[in-house]
Design a protein around this motif. Sequence first.
Motif, PDB file in Angstrom:
ATOM      1  N   UNK A 135       3.007  15.629   5.776  1.00 54.41           N
ATOM      2  CA  UNK A 135       3.268  13.961   5.673  1.00 54.41           C
ATOM      3  C   UNK A 135       2.455  13.296   6.768  1.00 54.41           C
ATOM      4  N   UNK A 136       2.207  14.050   7.918  1.00 54.89           N
ATOM      5  CA  UNK A 136       1.598  13.345   8.968  1.00 54.89           C
ATOM      6  C   UNK A 136       0.055  13.015   8.399  1.00 54.89           C
ATOM      7  N   UNK A 137      -0.429  13.620   7.497  1.00 58.82           N
ATOM      8  CA  UNK A 137      -1.734  13.209   6.878  1.00 58.82           C
ATOM      9  C   UNK A 137      -1.669  11.802   6.385  1.00 58.82           C
ATOM     10  N   UNK A 138      -0.560  11.237   6.141  1.00 62.05           N
ATOM     11  CA  UNK A 138      -0.606   9.916   5.675  1.00 62.05           C
ATOM     12  C   UNK A 138      -0.721   9.019   6.641  1.00 62.05           C
ATOM     13  N   UNK A 139      -0.476   9.198   7.708  1.00 64.47           N
ATOM     14  CA  UNK A 139      -0.375   8.254   8.996  1.00 64.47           C
ATOM     15  C   UNK A 139      -1.986   7.469   9.162  1.00 64.47           C
ATOM     16  N   UNK A 140      -2.899   8.733   9.218  1.00 68.15           N
ATOM     17  CA  UNK A 140      -4.482   8.015   9.419  1.00 68.15           C
ATOM     18  C   UNK A 140      -4.465   6.742   8.410  1.00 68.15           C
ATOM     19  N   UNK A 141      -4.484   7.218   7.266  1.00 71.92           N
ATOM     20  CA  UNK A 141      -4.785   6.360   6.222  1.00 71.92           C
ATOM     21  C   UNK A 141      -4.176   4.911   6.344  1.00 71.92           C
ATOM     22  N   UNK A 142      -2.687   5.033   6.787  1.00 69.99           N
ATOM     23  CA  UNK A 142      -2.046   3.795   6.925  1.00 69.99           C
ATOM     24  C   UNK A 142      -2.385   2.856   8.048  1.00 69.99           C
ATOM     25  N   UNK A 143      -2.631   3.766   9.298  1.00 70.62           N
ATOM     26  CA  UNK A 143      -3.326   2.795  10.333  1.00 70.62           C
ATOM     27  C   UNK A 143      -4.653   2.142  10.160  1.00 70.62           C
ATOM     28  N   UNK A 144      -5.695   3.075   9.414  1.00 72.18           N
ATOM     29  CA  UNK A 144      -6.762   2.516   9.140  1.00 72.18           C
ATOM     30  C   UNK A 144      -6.615   1.290   8.212  1.00 72.18           C
ATOM     31  N   UNK A 145      -5.682   1.275   7.052  1.00 72.14           N
ATOM     32  CA  UNK A 145      -5.647   0.188   6.384  1.00 72.14           C
ATOM     33  C   UNK A 145      -4.966  -1.071   7.180  1.00 72.14           C
ATOM     34  N   UNK A 146      -3.959  -0.736   7.993  1.00 70.04           N
ATOM     35  CA  UNK A 146      -3.555  -1.882   8.683  1.00 70.04           C
ATOM     36  C   UNK A 146      -4.814  -2.333   9.580  1.00 70.04           C
ATOM     37  N   UNK A 147      -5.706  -1.644  10.119  1.00 67.93           N
ATOM     38  CA  UNK A 147      -6.726  -2.016  10.842  1.00 67.93           C
ATOM     39  C   UNK A 147      -7.721  -2.993   9.988  1.00 67.93           C
ATOM     40  N   UNK A 148      -7.884  -2.297   9.063  1.00 71.62           N
ATOM     41  CA  UNK A 148      -8.981  -3.120   7.883  1.00 71.62           C
ATOM     42  C   UNK A 148      -8.404  -4.441   7.654  1.00 71.62           C
TER      43      UNK A 148
END
Lengths: 633, 222
Positions: free
Chosen positions: A305-318
Motif C-alpha cells: 500500500x506504500x506504493x500508492x504514496x508516490x503517485x499521490x504526491x506526484x499528482x498533488x505536485x502536478x
Amino acid sequence: MASDRIVGIDLGTTNSLVAFMQGENPVVIPGEDGSNLVPSVVALDERDQIIVGNAARKYLIETPERAIYSVKRLMGRGVEDVRDELKLFPFHLADDLQAGEVLRIRLGEKTFTPPEVSAFVLRQLKRNAERYFGAPVTKAVITVPAYFNDAQRQATKDAGRIAGLEVLRLVNEPTAASLAYGLDKKQNGIIAVYDLGGGTFDISILKLQDGIFEVIATNGDTHLGGDDIDNLLLTIALDDILGDLKIDLRRNAEAVQALRKAVIDAKIQLSQHTTVTISIELPGGKHYAREITRENFEGLIQPIIDRTVGPCRQALKDAGLKPEQIDEVVLVGGSTRIPKVRTLVEELFQRKPHVDLNPDEVVALGAAVQANILSGGSEATENMLLLDVTPLSLGIEVAGGVTDKIILRNSTIPASATQHYTTQIDGQANVAIHVLQGERELAKDCRSLARFDLKGIPPMPAGMPRIEVKFLIDANGILQVSAREQRSGTEAQIEVQPSYGLTDEQVEGMILDSFDYAEEDFRQRQIIEARSEADTILAALEKGRKSPAWGVLTRDETKNIARLEKALLAVKNADDHKVIREAIDALNQGTMRLAELMMDSAVATALKGKTMEDADVGEGPTAPHPMAKAEFE
Amino acid sequence: MRAAQFCHSCGKVQPPAPADYFTFFGLPRKLHLKEAALQREFYELSRKLHPDLSVRADAREQAWILEQSSRLNDAYRTLKDPIQRTQYLLGLEGVQLEEQSKSATEEARTAGTVKKQVVPPALLEEVFELNLQLEEARLAKKMGEPDPELVRELEQQKKKWEAQFEESLEELKGYWHEWDKLIDHDAAPEKRAAVRDKMVDLLNRRNYIRNLVRDVNEVLEG
C-alpha cells in the motif's frame, strides 16, 4: 427512445457491473442471480460453452485450465510486459505466440486474446441489461483506469466492439466516481479520488465548479491492487505448507486456487475482525491452519500500500496543490475497505476520507451518469460536463533515441500537437515516425505506441518537403494521427503498426467468431425483440378501441380481435420468439380493417378542417400504418 | 471578437478556421490576463464544444467538433500559464524560442557533442563559481569522501538560484506591463521589438537557471 438507451459499464479486474440512470438516480442492474457484481471470470464448460461470472467461479477451482480471471491485467500488453505477471497468475499463454503479437490465452483447447475474454464479460453485462429492460442494448460507456495507456484503452474499446457494443466513450474510473459523488453532493471545491481496486491504482484530483468536473492531475499504477495482496498472502501460505507440512502445492493448480480463495476470504474478514484463521483441507488428507492478526496483516501489506504514496504526491505536485487545499478525499475500489489503507489516506491528505459511497459500485454508477450526459442529459445531470486529461505524455522519438514530448501529461483532452518533418535524402518517399507514451527521457524507457510510415511523399530534393503531422488525443484518451505534405498539398498516407494491439481486420474476424458463442445471445435477443413488438401492437390496439373506427366494426370482427389479443397475451412471455411472432402476425391480420378504418376516419376528419392530431391516429401523416407490421433489420 | 466557432444563425459548430489562441478566445495580444475570466470563458466554450455533447452528430460534424474542442483545450492550456503564454506570444512575434533550442539540441546530438549553452552575461561570474563547486562535489563523491561543508554550500547555492528563478517571473510581469501599454497605444514596431527582445533574454536566463538548479539537485541527491 428505448433502443437508444446507453448503459454505463465498470469492466473491473475482479468484478464488473452495468448501471443506468433511472430518473434522477443511477442504479446498478443485477444479474439473473440477483447479484450486482459479475465476477470477471470466464470459463469453458464441458460442452465448450462460455460461462461468465459467479457461475464460472467453480471452474477456477475444479478445472483451473478452463477458467480465466483478472484478464484486465493483460489488456493491451505484449509478451515481454507480462513475464512477471505470469509467475503470479495462472494464465496459460498459447504456445505458438510470436514476438509483437497480441497475447493469446489458452482456455481448454481454445485460445483467446484478452479483448475477446473481456468481451465475454461485457456480453454477460449486456445480456443482464437487456433482460432488465426487455429491449436490446447496443451502446455503452465503459470505464478504464485513469492511468491506462493508449494500447490498453484501445484493447478495451475493441472488447466492446467484439461484444456488440458501440463504445460511445471510455471514462476514467476515478473521474466516473467523481461524477457519482458530485451528482449527490452538488458542491463546488477540489476533491481527490483515491481508487485502489483489484488490479489497478489511480489517484485523480478534480476541480468541481457549477457542474464542470475538471480533472487537474492524475497518476497511478496499472499493476497495483488487491490482487497483489492476495498473491503475497498466497506465497506465504504456500511457503508455510512447504516448510511445515513438507507438501509442495505449487504445481497443483486446483489446490493453489482453493488456497487463493481461502486467503482472499481471510483478507476480507480482516477488515471487520482483528484475527482470522485460514483453515483448509489439503490433498492427501492433511490440514493447514494459520491464524493471522490484523496487526500481522497490516505489517505484511505495508510495502504494497506504500506504493500508492508516490503517485499521490506526484499528482498533488502536478496540480500545484498542498494536501490541506483538498476539500474532500473520496475512496473508491474494494481495497479501500482495508482499515490500514484508510489510515494511510488520512495521513497523506490530513483529513478523514469520505467513505459513504459503496466502493464497489460507485464507478459503474458514475459511468451511468456519463451515459446519461452523452444521451443528452436529464434534469439531474443538466449542466454536468466532464473535462478529463491524458495521464501520460505523448512523445516522438528523435535522433539519439531521445523522447521529444509533444503533449504533456495532465493536458485536458481532446488535445493536439502539430509536428513538421522533412526528408534527409533526395527523392525520399517515406518518413518513419515512432510514437511513444511515458515520462522518461529515453525512447527505450517509454511505452512504444506505434510506428507510422508516411508514404507517397512527392519526389523532391532533401529537406524540401514539409510534412505536417497532426497528433490528436480524443476524448477517450486514444491517439489519432493525420499527415499532409504542405508544398504539394498531398495527403500523406499513413501506415500504422500498433506496437501492441489488434488491427481492424482482426477485430472484424473476432466479431464473426464471437457468434459461435453468441447463439444463446441471439435467441435471447429475438425473444426480447418479439416481446417489445407485441407490446407495441397491443398498445396500438388499445388506442384503436377508443377511436370512432371501433364502432364501425362488426360484432364478429371485434370478437375475433379479442380472441387474437388474448392469444398473444398468453404467449407473450413464452421463451420462443417464433410463437410470439405467429401470434403477432395473427393479430395484425385480424386488425387490418380496423387500421384501414382508422386511417380513413383520420383523413375524413382532416378534410373537415381538423388536424391530424385531433383525429387521434397517434402519428402524423407520414407515420407508418398504426397496425402495420413493425419492420426489423 | 471570438473566432467563429459556431454558425451565427443555427449555433452549430463550424469547421475550424486558422486562428491564433488569442483570437480563439477573442483576446487582444496582451500579456496581462485575468485568469478567472479566462477560466469562465473556457468553461462556457467547453459547454458548447466538448465532444460529449454531440455524440449523435454526423461524422463530419463530429470531426469539426473534435478539432475545435482540441483547439480550445490547447489554447486554454497555453494562455493560462504565464510562461507558456509569453512564449506563445513571442512565437507570434516571430521569435522561435523553442524551435531554436530544439534544433540546437538536434545539431549537437548528430555531431556527438554536448549542446553548448550560452551563459547569460549577467550570470557569468556566479555560474563560474557554482560550476567549480559542482565539479569539486562530483569528484569528492566519486572518491567516496563527500565533503559536508561543500554540500552545505551547494544547498545555499540551490536556495539562491531557486529564489532567482521565482524572481524572474516578477521581472517578466514588469515587461508584460510595458508590452501591453505599447499594444494599447499601437506603438511602432521598433518599440515593440525592444520589449520583445528583453523578454526573450529573460526567458533564456530563466531556462538557464532552471537547468542550473537541476544540476545542483543531481549532485545533491544522486
